[in-house]
Design a protein around this motif. Structure first.
Motif, mmCIF file in Angstrom:
data_model
loop_
_atom_site.group_PDB
_atom_site.id
_atom_site.type_symbol
_atom_site.label_atom_id
_atom_site.label_comp_id
_atom_site.label_asym_id
_atom_site.label_seq_id
_atom_site.Cartn_x
_atom_site.Cartn_y
_atom_site.Cartn_z
ATOM 1 N N UNK A 270 0.825 -1.221 0.000
ATOM 2 C CA UNK A 270 0.000 0.000 0.000
ATOM 3 C C UNK A 270 0.851 1.259 0.000
ATOM 4 N N UNK A 271 2.158 1.101 0.036
ATOM 5 C CA UNK A 271 3.048 2.261 0.177
ATOM 6 C C UNK A 271 2.807 3.330 -0.897
ATOM 7 N N UNK A 272 2.408 2.904 -2.095
ATOM 8 C CA UNK A 272 2.259 3.885 -3.183
ATOM 9 C C UNK A 272 1.148 4.885 -2.860
ATOM 10 N N UNK A 273 -0.012 4.350 -2.410
ATOM 11 C CA UNK A 273 -1.112 5.246 -2.038
ATOM 12 C C UNK A 273 -0.741 6.053 -0.802
ATOM 13 N N UNK A 274 -0.065 5.389 0.152
ATOM 14 C CA UNK A 274 0.304 6.078 1.399
ATOM 15 C C UNK A 274 1.222 7.266 1.097
ATOM 16 N N UNK A 275 2.246 7.030 0.269
ATOM 17 C CA UNK A 275 3.189 8.115 -0.054
ATOM 18 C C UNK A 275 2.493 9.204 -0.877
ATOM 19 N N UNK A 276 1.622 8.794 -1.807
ATOM 20 C CA UNK A 276 0.872 9.789 -2.596
ATOM 21 C C UNK A 276 0.022 10.653 -1.658
ATOM 22 N N UNK A 277 -0.634 10.036 -0.680
ATOM 23 C CA UNK A 277 -1.465 10.799 0.273
ATOM 24 C C UNK A 277 -0.598 11.720 1.135
ATOM 25 N N UNK A 278 0.561 11.207 1.553
ATOM 26 C CA UNK A 278 1.462 12.043 2.378
ATOM 27 C C UNK A 278 1.961 13.251 1.574
ATOM 28 N N UNK A 279 2.220 13.030 0.279
ATOM 29 C CA UNK A 279 2.648 14.159 -0.572
ATOM 30 C C UNK A 279 1.541 15.197 -0.690
ATOM 31 N N UNK A 280 0.327 14.702 -0.937
ATOM 32 C CA UNK A 280 -0.821 15.608 -1.083
ATOM 33 C C UNK A 280 -0.993 16.450 0.169
ATOM 34 N N UNK A 281 -0.863 15.791 1.329
ATOM 35 C CA UNK A 281 -1.041 16.502 2.603
ATOM 36 C C UNK A 281 0.030 17.590 2.735
ATOM 37 N N UNK A 282 1.270 17.263 2.370
ATOM 38 C CA UNK A 282 2.360 18.244 2.466
ATOM 39 C C UNK A 282 2.088 19.426 1.522
ATOM 40 N N UNK A 283 1.683 19.091 0.286
ATOM 41 C CA UNK A 283 1.426 20.155 -0.701
ATOM 42 C C UNK A 283 0.296 21.060 -0.224
ATOM 43 N N UNK A 284 -0.746 20.451 0.343
ATOM 44 C CA UNK A 284 -1.880 21.239 0.811
ATOM 45 C C UNK A 284 -1.466 22.113 2.001
ATOM 46 N N UNK A 285 -0.687 21.544 2.948
ATOM 47 C CA UNK A 285 -0.205 22.351 4.086
ATOM 48 C C UNK A 285 0.646 23.525 3.620
#
Ligand SMILES: Cc1cc2nc3c(=O)[nH]c(=O)nc-3n(C[C@H](O)[C@H](O)[C@H](O)COP(=O)(O)O)c2cc1C
Length: 301
Positions: A270-285
């Motif tokens: 699941x790492x691909x979705x997890x890392x994609x979500x973590x990136x999105x969160x960083x970009x949004x912050x």
């Protein structure tokens, strides 16, 4: 977070690295369903090859050392895999290696007829005696293999580079001049060696192997930074990427897409979705987009 790459729309910038999960459609499809935008097959060679004796992969905690030795059924012995993969509904990179320019050309031409979305040539494997890296450390041989393969394929060509090149920017520029459509960097670092001090012997049967995982990330970031300065074509950045913050870092060095290999072992498929979500969160912050961060570390001031 859909993204455009060489004329294809990917659901996100995450890429499965070559050699990590083999060539079966079921596994590759599952990785795509679990959040990976683009999957890469294990490198395919000119003839059947067993690879090296076990042990071939050791987890060192902060990364891995491997000398699997490019095991391959050979490009003519993959009818079942190709039959399944031709019916896929996910984007696919087929990875190719050879022992000579002619072999790269022969395998790539055949693989191109099986309709992958992209072909990647692995000119960077550090743990096979005559395959791969020898091409990727020399500008002339990189040019020769890239221009020869480019002539015989009908999909975009990605070239996978080694951090062992004395000037990786120079090699990348040479590949771009020879017709490469994108660069992938990096392959494993090394070869390195780990010795079992009780047994007084190297832990790998092949003795030496390539390093991957978190311990190589600073090398990968530096290589992508150098390549971005040298070329205008897109870069798939990989080497030690494990978290969304790692992915942001390698994008700031210049990567458009982000590959993950060893960290599948640490964080699961699941790492691909997890890392994609973590990136999105960083970009949004940080109130910014992918475009804002790609190559951001190059901007002055
Ligand atoms: C066990 C193993 C097998 C690999 N096999 C291949 C391969 O067949 N072709 C290739 O281009 N790279 C291969 N690689 C290199 C990875 O695709 C990747 O470039 C490298 O491991 C760095 O990324 P990582 O730190 O995320 O693992 C392999 C790596 C590992 C650990």
């Amino acid at each position: 977070m859909a993204i455009q790459f060489l004329g294809k729309t990917l659901k996100n910038p995450m890429v499965l690295a070559s050699g990590i999960l083999g060539n079966s459609k079921d596994i590759l499809e599952r990785i795509h369903e679990n959040g990976c935008g683009l999957v890469t097959m294990k490198s395919i060679g000119p003839e059947p090859r067993d690879g090296h004796k076990n042990p071939t992969v050791i987890d060192l905690g902060h990364g891995m050392i491997n000398a699997v030795g490019l095991p391959s059924p050979g490009y003519l012995n993959m009818e079942n895999e190709w039959r399944d993969l031709e019916k896929r509904d996910f984007p696919l990179i087929a990875s190719v290696y050879g022992g000579s320019v002619k072999e790269y050309q022969m395998v790539a031409e055949f693989v191109s007829s099986k309709n992958p979305d992209f072909i990647e040539i692995n000119i960077s494997c550090p743990n096979s005696e005559k395959h791969g890296m020898i091409f990727g450390i020399n500008p002339q041989s990189s040019h020769d293999v890239v221009s020869a393969v480019k002539k015989v394929i009908n999909v975009p060509l990605i070239v996978k580079l080694t951090p062992q090149a004395p000037d990786i920017g120079d090699i990348a520029r040479t590949c771009e001049d020879a017709g490469a459509d994108a660069i992938c960097a990096i392959n494993t670092v090394g070869p390195g060696m780990v010795i079992d001090i009780e047994a007084r012997t190297p832990v790998l049967a092949f003795k030496k192997g390539g390093l991957s995982g978190p311990m190589i990330k600073p090398v990968a970031v530096r290589c992508v930074f150098d390549i971005y300065k040298a070329v205008d074509i897109p870069i798939i950045g990989l080497g030690g990427i494990t978290t969304g913050e790692d992915a942001i870092e390698i994008m700031m060095a210049g990567a458009s897409l982000v590959g993950i290999g060893s960290a599948v072992r640490y964080r699961g498929i699941d790492i691909f979705q997890t890392v994609a979500d973590e990136m999105e969160a960083w970009l949004s912050d940080h109130h910014c987009s992918h475009e804002d961060i790609t190559g951001a570390a190059h901007k002055e001031g």
